[in-house]
Scaffold this active site. Structure first.
Site, PDB file in Angstrom:
ATOM      1  N   GLY A 125     -83.173  42.517  52.937  1.00  0.00           N
ATOM      2  CA  GLY A 125     -82.476  41.243  52.874  1.00  0.00           C
ATOM      3  C   GLY A 125     -82.112  40.927  51.433  1.00  0.00           C
ATOM      4  N   CYS A 126     -81.093  40.099  51.256  1.00  0.00           N
ATOM      5  CA  CYS A 126     -80.635  39.776  49.907  1.00  0.00           C
ATOM      6  C   CYS A 126     -81.682  38.986  49.131  1.00  0.00           C
ATOM      7  CB  CYS A 126     -79.302  39.018  49.965  1.00  0.00           C
ATOM      8  SG  CYS A 126     -79.264  37.632  51.124  1.00  0.00           S
TER       9      CYS A 126
END
Length: 314
Positions: A125-126
């Site tokens: 995930g970012c």
């Protein structure tokens, strides 16, 4: 007579290529001459037999799908046995699942090699990319105890929020800034905790601003509550040493790290990740910040990095 051998192209299928991340990955792969990107007939994208045939025909599939749909595609690949392609999953479905390698190549020594030899990789995930990059080196250095209470704050451009959010911002109907995930059960928390090496669940407070892409992830610390009461210099040195051989991750020092201000869009359109240590020694307080493009190192850039590793193109 001279003969030439035509190099076989690696075949890649992006399942969900019409979404934000899928489009970004396809655009980036267009610049990789060793890869041939395959597409399924839109009329057959929900046809199970056609999807199975596509999976059988490619070397690697990238899943840019909602979690349940990603699990369905993985189950379909399982049925193919030895004919199944390698998989990079950009959803959250398999980020802490057994049998999957976490696709943050700079996360630990040997992680890139683990990705290189893997058949199934969960793209990070970012937000966790920034949080893990800041926290894990300090846990491994003994500066942060695994059970230390950690808070992670973050702001992202609206492109990371999916179609509905993107449409709202581009139509001018969304607020200029908002906190969300205030129920403290954001889907990124499990991977943030697991790969940071924390035994205590961190508090994670994400937010979104009225800019398309760019991201800041910050971790505030009271240094006098940490093991050995480290200085700002100790924290910065631990991060620098951890990433000394990382091409895409850097620790920013000097005037840039002393300015006291940081804007989120500074790494847009790159695959880089920058880490900063802000603070004042006499206050025994620090704010660690990671800056990245949420669609670059936070999504499509990381996916392409993992694709190249898995296909031996790095």
């Amino acid at each position: 007579m001279t003969t030439t051998t035509k190099t076989k192209l690696a075949r890649v299928f992006i399942d969900g290529e019409a979404g934000t991340t899928g489009l970004e990955i396809r655009e980036r792969l267009a610049g990789v001459p060793q890869i041939d990107v395959k597409s399924i007939d839109p009329a057959k994208r929900k046809d199970r037999a056609a999807r199975a045939e596509m999976l059988r025909d490619v070397d690697l599939v990238v899943l840019c799908l909602p979690d349940d749909a990603a699990r369905e595609t993985v189950a379909l690949a399982d049925e193919l046995g030895s004919n199944a392609p390698k998989i990079v999953d950009a959803s959250t479905a398999h980020r802490v699942a057994d049998g999957w390698v976490y696709g943050f190549a700079e996360m630990a020594p040997g992680q890139a090699d683990a990705i290189r030899s893997a058949t199934r990789v969960a793209n990070p995930g970012c937000y966790p990319t920034g949080g893990i990059a800041l926290i894990r080196p300090l846990v491994e250095a003994g500066i942060i105890e695994p059970d230390h209470p950690i808070t992670v704050n973050a702001v992202s451009g609206y492109s990371g929020g999916g179609r509905t959010m993107i449409e709202a911002y581009e139509a001018g109907t969304a607020p200029p800034f908002e906190l969300y995930g205030l129920g403290l059960e954001h889907k990124h928390v499990p991977e943030l905790q697991t790969y940071s090496g924390l035994t205590r669940r961190p508090i994670f407070v994400p937010s979104v601003g009225n800019f398309r892409k760019g991201m800041l992830v910050s971790v505030p610390l009271h240094l006098d509550t940490l093991s050995g009461r480290p200085s700002l210099a100790d924290v910065e040195a631990a991060l620098r040493d951890y990433y000394k051989n990382a091409a895409l991750v850097s620790v920013v020092t000097g005037s840039a790290a002393k300015a006291g201000r940081l804007e989120a869009e500074g790494l847009n359109d790159t695959d880089r990740l920058e880490l900063f240590v802000f603070g004042k020694p006499e206050l025994n307080q620090a704010v660690l910040v990671a800056r990245l493009d949420n669609l670059g190192k936070g999504a499509a850039g990381a996916a392409v990095q993992n694709i190249k590793l898995m296909l031996g193109l790095d």
